[in-house]
Design a protein around this motif. Structure first.
Motif, short mmCIF file in Angstrom:
data_model
loop_
_atom_site.label_atom_id
_atom_site.label_comp_id
_atom_site.label_asym_id
_atom_site.label_seq_id
_atom_site.Cartn_x
_atom_site.Cartn_y
_atom_site.Cartn_z
N PHE A 224 56.44 40.92 39.70
CA PHE A 224 55.32 39.97 39.61
C PHE A 224 55.65 38.83 38.63
O PHE A 224 55.32 37.67 38.87
CB PHE A 224 54.06 40.70 39.14
CG PHE A 224 53.41 41.51 40.23
CD1 PHE A 224 52.66 40.89 41.22
CD2 PHE A 224 53.53 42.88 40.26
CE1 PHE A 224 52.04 41.65 42.21
CE2 PHE A 224 52.92 43.63 41.25
CZ PHE A 224 52.18 43.02 42.24
N ILE A 229 53.35 35.49 38.90
CA ILE A 229 52.02 35.94 39.28
C ILE A 229 51.34 36.54 38.05
O ILE A 229 51.89 37.45 37.41
CB ILE A 229 52.09 36.99 40.42
CG1 ILE A 229 52.70 36.36 41.68
CG2 ILE A 229 50.71 37.54 40.73
CD1 ILE A 229 52.89 37.34 42.81
N LEU A 231 49.21 38.93 36.14
CA LEU A 231 48.81 40.31 36.42
C LEU A 231 47.69 40.70 35.47
O LEU A 231 47.88 40.82 34.26
CB LEU A 231 50.02 41.24 36.23
CG LEU A 231 49.94 42.62 36.89
CD1 LEU A 231 49.74 42.49 38.39
CD2 LEU A 231 51.22 43.41 36.59
N PHE A 258 51.48 46.31 46.63
CA PHE A 258 52.13 45.34 45.74
C PHE A 258 53.16 44.50 46.49
O PHE A 258 53.30 43.29 46.24
CB PHE A 258 52.77 46.05 44.56
CG PHE A 258 51.79 46.79 43.69
CD1 PHE A 258 50.46 46.43 43.66
CD2 PHE A 258 52.20 47.86 42.90
CE1 PHE A 258 49.56 47.10 42.85
CE2 PHE A 258 51.30 48.54 42.09
CZ PHE A 258 49.98 48.16 42.07
N ILE A 261 51.49 41.80 48.44
CA ILE A 261 51.06 40.68 47.59
C ILE A 261 52.23 39.74 47.33
O ILE A 261 52.10 38.51 47.42
CB ILE A 261 50.48 41.21 46.26
CG1 ILE A 261 49.17 41.96 46.52
CG2 ILE A 261 50.25 40.07 45.28
CD1 ILE A 261 48.59 42.63 45.29
N TYR A 270 47.92 35.26 41.30
CA TYR A 270 47.01 36.14 40.53
C TYR A 270 46.85 37.46 41.26
O TYR A 270 46.72 37.52 42.49
CB TYR A 270 45.64 35.48 40.37
CG TYR A 270 44.62 36.35 39.64
CD1 TYR A 270 44.61 36.40 38.26
CD2 TYR A 270 43.71 37.12 40.35
CE1 TYR A 270 43.69 37.20 37.59
CE2 TYR A 270 42.78 37.91 39.69
CZ TYR A 270 42.78 37.96 38.31
OH TYR A 270 41.87 38.76 37.65
N THR A 271 46.86 38.56 40.45
CA THR A 271 46.62 39.90 40.98
C THR A 271 45.81 40.67 39.96
O THR A 271 46.13 40.67 38.76
CB THR A 271 47.95 40.64 41.25
OG1 THR A 271 48.69 39.93 42.24
CG2 THR A 271 47.68 42.04 41.76
N ASN A 272 44.77 41.34 40.46
CA ASN A 272 43.89 42.14 39.60
C ASN A 272 43.99 43.60 40.04
O ASN A 272 43.79 43.92 41.23
CB ASN A 272 42.45 41.64 39.70
CG ASN A 272 41.49 42.46 38.87
OD1 ASN A 272 40.44 42.87 39.33
ND2 ASN A 272 41.83 42.71 37.61
N VAL A 284 42.74 46.82 44.10
CA VAL A 284 43.83 45.83 44.02
C VAL A 284 43.35 44.57 44.71
O VAL A 284 43.00 44.61 45.91
CB VAL A 284 45.11 46.36 44.66
CG1 VAL A 284 46.22 45.31 44.57
CG2 VAL A 284 45.56 47.66 43.99
N ASP A 286 43.85 40.10 45.16
CA ASP A 286 44.71 38.92 44.97
C ASP A 286 43.94 37.67 45.36
O ASP A 286 42.80 37.75 45.84
CB ASP A 286 46.00 39.06 45.78
CG ASP A 286 45.74 39.13 47.28
OD1 ASP A 286 45.20 38.16 47.84
OD2 ASP A 286 46.06 40.17 47.90
N GLY A 326 41.15 35.30 49.18
CA GLY A 326 41.95 36.42 48.73
C GLY A 326 41.59 37.71 49.46
O GLY A 326 40.72 37.77 50.34
N ARG A 328 40.87 42.02 48.87
CA ARG A 328 40.52 43.10 47.94
C ARG A 328 40.65 44.43 48.68
O ARG A 328 40.08 44.61 49.76
CB ARG A 328 39.10 42.91 47.41
CG ARG A 328 38.62 44.01 46.45
CD ARG A 328 37.19 43.74 46.04
NE ARG A 328 36.70 44.71 45.07
CZ ARG A 328 36.11 45.88 45.39
NH1 ARG A 328 35.97 46.20 46.69
NH2 ARG A 328 35.68 46.70 44.47
#
Length: 334
Positions: A224, A229, A231, A258, A261, A270-272, A284, A286, A326, A328
């Motif tokens: 990432f 990106i 994280l 992952f 993404i 961006y990744t949550n 997860v 993005d 995005g 989810r």
């Protein structure tokens, strides 16, 4: 199928004889009653005889009907037990015995049932053989196609050493990226084939989910970071929860998310990643273009199918919410 004997025809014949034959005897007996001084006594005897005769007819009718339906119920119950046993054990039933010399309606039903079993077993055998052939074909194709891909990658590496325009270098980089993508798709296809054929061992155990997610995030963090990106990780530090799952399979599910993404949502930068203790969810998210994007659909379908298969096997599920802002994914109990 030719019907030799009818169970219900025999039932009606027997009842006809027990009802009408005694009546014929009674008519014949009354026709020859002598006309004498003892006529009143004979009429009284005839009355008692008639009452006894009708009583006998009623009792015989009830007894024969009871025996007939008890026998019929016993044969139908035996057939029902065979069917219910197969339904409860998720298996094909054993063929039932049929008396070919009798072949009434119940025997014809049993014969048709046995024929149905043979057809289903034959169909299952053909389906199993076709499944093996398909798995073998996919495995062989995945293996054989690696050789030309490796040759193409070698040629691209050699061309990179030659002097060429920027457009040519961009084309080679795109070709190299496409080869990598095809290789990843082949890996996903082979992985899904092995999963669906039971070649990947499944060992469920009580798994610490927070610890597993933390280890997976730590492993993917450099990738990432390389893609620049951001994280955003929210993992509990003290509490956790446990699922009865295979740790290797759960890690592969997270790896697939992952990887998707990085392939299809890296432009969102961006990744949550969140573990919700209260709802027992792995989330997860993005900020990529969403799953409606053709690139995402074309490249992530096989991997998502493999992930969904593994989650279903572990009695889990993944809920997807996707739009132009995005995607989810929430993984929880099924």
């Amino acid at each position: 199928m030719k019907q030799n004997r009818s169970l219900f025809s025999r039932f009606l014949k027997v009842h006809f004889l027990f009802i009408f034959f005694p009546l014929l005897v009674l008519i014949f007996f009354t026709a020859f009653v002598p006309d004498s001084n003892e006529k009143e006594m004979n009429m009284l005897n005839l009355f008692y005889f008639t009452v006894l005769l009708f009583g006998f007819i009623i009792v015989a009718f009830v007894v024969i009907s009871w025996l007939f339906f008890m026998r019929l119920r016993k044969r139908l119950t035996g057939l029902q037990e065979v069917m219910s046993f197969s339904a409860n054990n998720n298996s094909f039933p054993e063929p039932i015995s049929v008396q070919t010399d009798r072949m009434d309606e119940i025997d014809q039903l049993g014969s048709s049932f046995n024929w149905m079993i043979q057809q289903l077993e034959g169909s299952r055998k053909r389906e199993y053989e076709e499944e093996l052939l398909r798995h073998r074909l996919i495995a062989n194709l995945s293996h054989d196609l690696r050789t030309p891909l490796t040759i193409l990658r070698g040629l691209i590496t050699r061309l990179n050493k030659e002097s060429m325009s920027f457009e040519g270098q961009d084309s080679l980089a795109e070709m190299n990226h496409t080869i990598t993508r095809v290789g990843d798709l082949m890996d996903d296809l082979l992985s899904y084939t092995l999963l669906s054929s039971g070649k990947h061992p499944f060992h469920p155990t009580s798994t610490d989910i927070v610890r597993l997610v933390r280890a997976s995030v730590a492993e993917w963090y450099p990738a990432f970071e390389e893609k620049e990106i951001q994280l955003d990780v929210d993992l509990p530090t003290e509490n956790t929860f446990y699922w009865e799952a295979d740790p290797k399979w759960m890690t592969r599910v997270l790896d697939n998310l992952f990887q998707n993404i990085l392939r299809h949502a890296a432009e969102g930068k961006y990744t949550n990643i969140v573990v919700d203790l209260e709802k027992e969810l792995i989330i997860v998210a993005d900020r990529g273009p969403g799953m409606d994007n053709s690139s995402y659909e074309g490249g992530a379908g096989i991997g998502l199918s493999a992930s969904n298969y593994m989650l279903k096997k572990m009695k889990l599920k993944a809920d997807f919410t996707s739009n132009e802002n995005g995607t989810r994914v929430a993984i929880g109990r099924a």
